[in-house]
Design a protein around this motif. Structure first.
Motif, PDB file in Angstrom:
ATOM      1  N   GLN A 108      16.840  25.400 -17.423  1.00 52.30           N
ATOM      2  CA  GLN A 108      16.199  25.801 -16.184  1.00 52.30           C
ATOM      3  C   GLN A 108      17.087  26.748 -15.386  1.00 52.30           C
ATOM      4  N   SER A 109      16.474  27.617 -14.627  1.00 52.92           N
ATOM      5  CA  SER A 109      17.218  28.575 -13.806  1.00 52.92           C
ATOM      6  C   SER A 109      18.165  27.833 -12.870  1.00 52.92           C
ATOM      7  N   GLY A 110      19.429  28.297 -12.811  1.00 54.46           N
ATOM      8  CA  GLY A 110      20.432  27.663 -11.969  1.00 54.46           C
ATOM      9  C   GLY A 110      21.116  26.469 -12.603  1.00 54.46           C
ATOM     10  N   HIS A 111      20.785  26.155 -13.854  1.00 54.43           N
ATOM     11  CA  HIS A 111      21.355  24.971 -14.515  1.00 54.43           C
ATOM     12  C   HIS A 111      22.866  25.114 -14.704  1.00 54.43           C
ATOM     13  N   LEU A 112      23.341  26.333 -14.879  1.00 57.79           N
ATOM     14  CA  LEU A 112      24.757  26.595 -15.115  1.00 57.79           C
ATOM     15  C   LEU A 112      25.241  27.674 -14.158  1.00 57.79           C
ATOM     16  N   PRO A 113      26.538  27.644 -13.819  1.00 63.47           N
ATOM     17  CA  PRO A 113      27.579  26.675 -14.218  1.00 63.47           C
ATOM     18  C   PRO A 113      27.499  25.387 -13.402  1.00 63.47           C
ATOM     19  N   ILE A 114      28.062  24.323 -13.970  1.00 64.06           N
ATOM     20  CA  ILE A 114      28.002  23.011 -13.305  1.00 64.06           C
ATOM     21  C   ILE A 114      29.364  22.307 -13.242  1.00 64.06           C
ATOM     22  N   LEU A 115      30.245  22.542 -14.239  1.00 61.66           N
ATOM     23  CA  LEU A 115      31.497  21.787 -14.310  1.00 61.66           C
ATOM     24  C   LEU A 115      32.355  21.958 -13.068  1.00 61.66           C
ATOM     25  N   LEU A 116      32.262  23.117 -12.442  1.00 63.41           N
ATOM     26  CA  LEU A 116      33.023  23.381 -11.231  1.00 63.41           C
ATOM     27  C   LEU A 116      32.713  22.362 -10.139  1.00 63.41           C
ATOM     28  N   MET A 117      31.500  21.826 -10.145  1.00 61.80           N
ATOM     29  CA  MET A 117      31.049  20.932  -9.073  1.00 61.80           C
ATOM     30  C   MET A 117      30.978  19.466  -9.494  1.00 61.80           C
ATOM     31  N   LEU A 118      31.308  19.163 -10.742  1.00 57.04           N
ATOM     32  CA  LEU A 118      31.201  17.786 -11.233  1.00 57.04           C
ATOM     33  C   LEU A 118      32.343  16.917 -10.726  1.00 57.04           C
ATOM     34  N   ARG A 119      32.028  15.733 -10.308  1.00 55.53           N
ATOM     35  CA  ARG A 119      33.016  14.750  -9.868  1.00 55.53           C
ATOM     36  C   ARG A 119      32.804  13.437 -10.612  1.00 55.53           C
ATOM     37  N   SER A 120      32.492  13.525 -11.880  1.00 57.19           N
ATOM     38  CA  SER A 120      32.228  12.321 -12.674  1.00 57.19           C
ATOM     39  C   SER A 120      32.762  12.522 -14.083  1.00 57.19           C
ATOM     40  N   GLY A 121      32.982  11.399 -14.769  1.00 59.35           N
ATOM     41  CA  GLY A 121      33.485  11.459 -16.133  1.00 59.35           C
ATOM     42  C   GLY A 121      32.374  11.766 -17.128  1.00 59.35           C
ATOM     43  N   LYS A 122      32.781  12.003 -18.375  1.00 61.22           N
ATOM     44  CA  LYS A 122      31.812  12.385 -19.402  1.00 61.22           C
ATOM     45  C   LYS A 122      30.897  11.238 -19.805  1.00 61.22           C
ATOM     46  N   SER A 123      31.296  10.004 -19.470  1.00 61.74           N
ATOM     47  CA  SER A 123      30.457   8.863 -19.821  1.00 61.74           C
ATOM     48  C   SER A 123      29.592   8.396 -18.648  1.00 61.74           C
ATOM     49  N   GLU A 124      29.634   9.143 -17.551  1.00 63.67           N
ATOM     50  CA  GLU A 124      28.907   8.744 -16.344  1.00 63.67           C
ATOM     51  C   GLU A 124      27.779   9.724 -16.050  1.00 63.67           C
ATOM     52  N   ARG A 125      26.903   9.297 -15.157  1.00 62.95           N
ATOM     53  CA  ARG A 125      25.873  10.211 -14.680  1.00 62.95           C
ATOM     54  C   ARG A 125      26.528  11.271 -13.789  1.00 62.95           C
ATOM     55  N   CYS A 126      25.938  12.449 -13.769  1.00 58.85           N
ATOM     56  CA  CYS A 126      26.520  13.566 -13.027  1.00 58.85           C
ATOM     57  C   CYS A 126      26.582  13.265 -11.526  1.00 58.85           C
ATOM     58  N   HIS A 127      27.772  13.405 -10.983  1.00 57.12           N
ATOM     59  CA  HIS A 127      27.963  13.289  -9.541  1.00 57.12           C
ATOM     60  C   HIS A 127      28.413  14.662  -9.053  1.00 57.12           C
ATOM     61  N   ILE A 128      27.573  15.329  -8.269  1.00 59.47           N
ATOM     62  CA  ILE A 128      27.815  16.698  -7.857  1.00 59.47           C
ATOM     63  C   ILE A 128      28.481  16.735  -6.491  1.00 59.47           C
ATOM     64  N   ASP A 129      29.533  17.555  -6.376  1.00 57.93           N
ATOM     65  CA  ASP A 129      30.181  17.778  -5.083  1.00 57.93           C
ATOM     66  C   ASP A 129      29.416  18.908  -4.371  1.00 57.93           C
ATOM     67  N   PHE A 130      28.473  18.547  -3.537  1.00 58.15           N
ATOM     68  CA  PHE A 130      27.637  19.537  -2.874  1.00 58.15           C
ATOM     69  C   PHE A 130      28.388  20.307  -1.793  1.00 58.15           C
ATOM     70  N   GLU A 131      29.557  19.838  -1.395  1.00 63.79           N
ATOM     71  CA  GLU A 131      30.392  20.607  -0.473  1.00 63.79           C
ATOM     72  C   GLU A 131      30.835  21.907  -1.145  1.00 63.79           C
TER      73      GLU A 131
END
Length: 385
Positions: free
Chosen positions: A353-376
């Protein structure tokens, strides 16, 4: 005597693969003429046979004898080629066994270099010229270091490698094409030239200064250099490009942080919106442009900004409203069926989907967890892009 037709065909196929394009065209033209001649001859002879009603039966024997002689000649020719090839391979094997493969401070280094096909073999090291330039550059630097350890100066080592590259570029179109492509992409000299020596020298020089981030750790990145990110995005390696984006921003921004910043002193392994605030706008925009370019506008910070602005009615302050965050996650594909994705479900594909990437820059969760996004971080990106 039983003629090994399969073996003959196999040898003929191997022989044709060793021919150059010009030789293939010549032999192909000759073959077409020969086949057409044989075909017309057979047709004419067959008509003669029918009309003569075997009155000239000697023609049949002549045809049979001609075919037999042609087949025997073809078989002998293939056998001769096979024998010659085996002799050459045995000779090459003996040469490889008997000839030393060391680099000495004295002597001609060019004698120890050979470039074949898609590979450049230098002192036993084989470099695939179809690799990314970052990988080729690393191997060239290692070869320069090896030569220096053997007594060469850095300049002499560069000259030796560049001289051989230029010589092979003149003989092999693919090597020449690669050299000129690398020169155009990575050299700071924009002057056009057809001189292989000059281009090879610039490629070797570019390889010695080429810098990018490691695949494992954050390493030094020269501000303004995005070669590896460009290569990854061009190759549609979205996941690796996502990681490379985070690395570049981390390293460049870390240098820009104030000396009294906690991220500079004791939070050295952390990452937050403070990094985005000090990231030079030029770097931020250049990274964004690369994502837009290779995704046709589907991915990138500005693609995310458009969606964020639309959902927040044009405001940048709605990032802390969880309802907007959920809507944004749904819109860009970070949420599915009311739940945030796991890291393993991030869709690293061009049809995401449009805007799906990039994401890792904003991730605050481990690879075994659900994505926790740093919206700040997203908020600061939206403000600065």
């Amino acid at each position: 005597m039983k003629i090994p037709i399969k073996q003959i065909c196999r040898e003929f196929y191997l022989l044709s693969n060793r021919l150059s394009l010009v030789e293939k065209l010549i032999y192909c033209s000759f073959g077409i003429v020969l086949i057409r001649s044989i075909y017309l001859t057979i047709i004419n002879l067959w008509q003669t046979i029918i009309t003569s009603i075997l009155a000239k039966s000697q023609i049949i024997y002549a045809i049979f004898l001609g075919i037999l002689i042609f087949g025997l000649g073809f078989y002998l020719y293939i056998s001769r080629v096979k024998y010659k090839q085996n002799s050459l391979e045995e000779s090459s094997l003996n040469d490889d066994i008997n000839e030393p493969r060391n680099i000495y401070p004295e002597g001609n280094y060019n004698e120890n270099i050979n470039i074949n096909g898609d590979y450049i073999e230098i002192h036993g090291d084989v470099i695939n010229i179809d690799q990314n330039f970052s990988e080729v550059a690393q191997e060239i630097r290692e070869l320069i270091t090896e030569l220096q350890n053997q007594g060469y100066s850095e300049e002499d080592a560069k000259t030796e490698i560049a001289t051989e590259l230029a010589e092979e570029a003149r003989k092999k179109p693919k090597v020449r094409k690669k050299l000129f492509m690398w020169k155009k992409s990575f050299s700071t000299n924009t002057k056009k030239t057809n001189d292989e020596n000059e281009v090879a020298r610039e490629v070797v020089t570019s390889a010695t200064v080429y810098s990018h981030t490691s695949s494992k750790d954050f390493t030094e990145v020269v501000s303004g250099c995005y070669q590896k990110l460009d290569e990854l995005l061009k190759a549609r390696k979205w996941e690796e490009a996502d990681l490379e984006t985070a690395k570049i921003i981390y390293v460049i921004s870390h240098k820009e942080l104030p000396e009294n910043s906690p991220y500079k002193t004791y939070l050295t392994n952390s990452f937050g919106s403070e990094y985005i605030k000090v990231l030079p706008r030029k770097d931020l925009n250049n990274i964004n442009k690369l994502w837009l370019k290779y995704s046709n506008g589907r991915f990138g910070f500005s693609a995310q900004k458009r969606i964020w602005k639309r959902l927040g009615d044009g405001s940048d302050t709605t990032y802390n409203r969880y309802e907007i965050q959920k809507k944004f996650g749904d819109e860009v594909g970070w949420r599915k069926e009311g739940n945030w994705l796991y890291y393993s479900d991030i869709y690293y594909w061009r049809t995401a989907q449009s805007g799906h990437l990039p994401i890792l820059l904003m991730l605050r969760s481990g690879k075994s967890e659900r994505c926790h996004i740093d919206f700040e971080i997203l908020k600061v990106l939206v403000e600065r892009i």
